[in-house]
Design an enzyme around this catalytic site. Structure first.
Site, PDB file in Angstrom:
ATOM      1  N   GLY A  20       8.305  -7.811   4.311  1.00 28.15           N
ATOM      2  CA  GLY A  20       6.891  -8.074   4.059  1.00 28.15           C
ATOM      3  C   GLY A  20       6.035  -6.883   4.401  1.00 28.15           C
ATOM      4  NE  ARG A  21       4.746  -2.038   1.657  1.00 31.81           N
ATOM      5  CZ  ARG A  21       5.111  -0.821   2.078  1.00 31.81           C
ATOM      6  NH1 ARG A  21       4.214  -0.027   2.614  1.00 31.81           N
ATOM      7  NH2 ARG A  21       6.351  -0.412   1.926  1.00 31.81           N
ATOM      8  N   GLY A  22       1.876  -5.962   5.142  1.00 27.08           N
ATOM      9  CA  GLY A  22       0.506  -6.413   5.309  1.00 27.08           C
ATOM     10  C   GLY A  22      -0.414  -5.251   5.597  1.00 27.08           C
ATOM     11  N   GLY A  23      -1.666  -5.575   5.904  1.00 26.97           N
ATOM     12  CA  GLY A  23      -2.643  -4.531   6.157  1.00 26.97           C
ATOM     13  C   GLY A  23      -2.379  -3.750   7.422  1.00 26.97           C
ATOM     14  CG  MET A  24      -3.547  -4.748  10.852  1.00 31.38           C
ATOM     15  SD  MET A  24      -4.084  -5.658  12.304  1.00 31.38           S
ATOM     16  CE  MET A  24      -3.228  -4.775  13.600  1.00 31.38           C
ATOM     17  CB  ALA A  25       2.730  -4.391  10.770  1.00 35.83           C
ATOM     18  CB  VAL A  27       8.206  -7.121   8.760  1.00 42.74           C
ATOM     19  CG1 VAL A  27       9.427  -7.683   9.500  1.00 42.74           C
ATOM     20  CG2 VAL A  27       6.948  -7.306   9.597  1.00 42.74           C
ATOM     21  CG  ASP A 137      -4.051 -13.962  12.023  1.00 43.80           C
ATOM     22  OD1 ASP A 137      -4.801 -14.690  11.335  1.00 43.80           O
ATOM     23  OD2 ASP A 137      -3.343 -13.064  11.529  1.00 43.80           O
TER      24      ASP A 137
END
Length: 284
Positions: A20-25, A27, A137
């Site tokens: 997964g790829r988000g705004g802050m990290a 994985v 969160d």
């Protein structure tokens, strides 16, 4: 490494896939040859490597999770920095059962299953609060399952530490932080004083979503959702799904009360009440 290119190794771990790829990290699914096990590896995106606040926040997440030893919190195995890429990373247990968000794509859950999930997660959340940690969160995407179908709380990336007076402190200042669909009114207003009751509100939303398949507040923009958390009455869950037990109405009303003093005092009390409703008990 170039953007969107999966690295071969991070630290001593081999990288096998991006999870997964988000705004802050980002994985990755990895393999630790030293102990011969698959792991999840969370890394700070390269564009944030030279931003002191993001690096500090990332390091603080590692320190926070390392201090939270509970059977229903995703455990941290290691924290370090890749010498070649100059990239900090967190190594965690690999959760192979997917997320609650994945499960809710198939529709709402039975009341008994929602109660089972809450019964396991509530003590972990109360434990974090006892350590003066507010998650900030909580959402289905941050509830992960292992191969035995047991749920865990994950992603303390924007968690904040409560001071003795109940105020939270961190590197981000006051400001609105979190996911709009799951924000308490006080968090949506960007208040400086946030305590565990903000997480209780988010749990109420998660229960609402588990039981109905819908979020309590929807709007065309994230800001529109935030405004509804602050100004609109708590939705009546039986209007959305009339076949639910009547006690679900009281649970949502109390968990999502606009005034935090009116909410459940702990996550355990919420979970116990939901379990009673799932068993057919009358609640008042």
């Amino acid at each position: 490494m170039a953007e969107h290119t999966i690295p071969i190794k991070i630290g001593r771990c081999e990288i096998r896939a991006e999870l997964g790829r988000g705004g802050m990290a980002t994985v990755y699914r990895g393999y630790d040859p030293q102990v011969k096990r698959e792991v999840a590896i969370k890394v700070l995106p390269r564009e944030f490597l030279h931003a002191p606040d993001f690096r500090t926040r990332f390091e603080r997440e590692a320190q926070t999770v390392a201090g939270l030893e509970h059977p229903a919190i995703v455990p941290l195995y290691d924290f370090g920095e890749d010498a070649i890429a100059d990239q900090p990373y967190i190594i965690m247990r690999l959760m192979t059962g997917g997320s609650l968000a994945d499960r809710l794509k198939q529709g709402p859950l039975p009341t008994t299953e929602a109660a089972r999930i809450m019964t396991r997660l509530a003590p972990a959340l109360d434990y974090a609060h006892s350590k003066n940690v507010v998650h900030r969160d909580l959402k289905p995407g941050n509830i992960l399952f292992d191969s035995n179908n047991e749920p865990y709380i994950s992603d303390f990336g924007i968690a904040r530490l409560m001071s003795g007076g109940g105020a939270t402190r961190g590197v981000t200042g006051s400001g609105i932080v979190g996911t709009p669909g799951y924000m308490s009114p006080e968090q949506a207003r960007g208040e400086k004083v946030i305590d565990g009751r903000s997480d209780i509100y988010a749990l109420g939303i998660i229960v609402f979503e588990m039981l109905t398949g819908k979020l309590p507040y929807e709007a065309d923009t994230p800001m529109g959702v935030i405004v509804k958390h602050i100004t609109e009455p708590v939705p009546r869950i039986l209007d959305v799904k009339p076949d639910l037990p009547r006690g679900c109405e009281m649970i949502i009303e109390q968990a999502m009360a606009k005034d935090r003093d009116d909410r459940f005092a702990t996550a355990n009390v919420l979970a116990e009440t939901l379990s009673g409703v799932a068993k057919g008990e009358q609640v008042t």
